[in-house]
Write an enzyme that holds these catalytic residues in place. Sequence first.
Site, PDB file in Angstrom:
ATOM      1  N   GLU A   1      50.106  84.665  35.903  1.00  0.00           N
ATOM      2  CA  GLU A   1      51.002  84.381  37.013  1.00  0.00           C
ATOM      3  C   GLU A   1      50.593  83.076  37.675  1.00  0.00           C
ATOM      4  OE1 GLU A   1      52.753  88.196  38.983  1.00  0.00           O
ATOM      5  OE2 GLU A   1      50.649  87.992  39.488  1.00  0.00           O
TER       6      GLU A   1
ATOM      7  N   HIS B   1      46.455  90.584  41.804  1.00  0.00           N
ATOM      8  CA  HIS B   1      47.639  89.783  42.134  1.00  0.00           C
ATOM      9  C   HIS B   1      47.227  88.651  43.073  1.00  0.00           C
ATOM     10  CE1 HIS B   1      51.581  88.674  43.687  1.00  0.00           C
ATOM     11  NE2 HIS B   1      52.055  89.196  42.560  1.00  0.00           N
TER      12      HIS B   1
END
Length: 173
Positions: free
Chosen positions: A84, A14
């Site tokens: 992302e 992430h």
Amino acid sequence: MLVNLQVPWVILGHSERRALMGESSDFVADKVAYALSQGLKVIACIGETLEQREAGTTMDVVATQTKAIAEKISDWTNVVLAYEPVWAIGTGKVATPAQAQEVHDGLRKWLHSNVSPAVAESTRIIYGGSVNGANCKELAAQPDVDGFLVGGASLKPEFVDIIKAATVKSSSA
């Protein structure tokens, strides 16, 4: 710990871990390989910063991040890629459906050329940049967007709309 708790999935790479903890693409790839070796399924996050997008290096960035993983694993069965765009996480900004499709298509082409056509076809590539009830249907309709990694919107009533957006492709087929 996740294995002991029988949690089947782990999210790795992430953007916040990459930025705040200094996790390199190689380190993320090592974690992906280890998690798979322990029987976990992996959502591997990749994405570019606003500066990288504005410099036109989006595909170079996500290809480099994906390449690091590809160099450490041979079986992609239990790997999902989550694109992302860092500039769209928690900002309320979202990639346009065309921007998301462009990156997802580029990732699929990269997998085809650098891993295998079978992996390119079977690997799920999901989108995770400020998905909400207002944009989910149009994003879900893109041919290479295979779902979503939802953050803050999962805590709101509109999450139901995001879940329902998964039927966009099946109802139009």
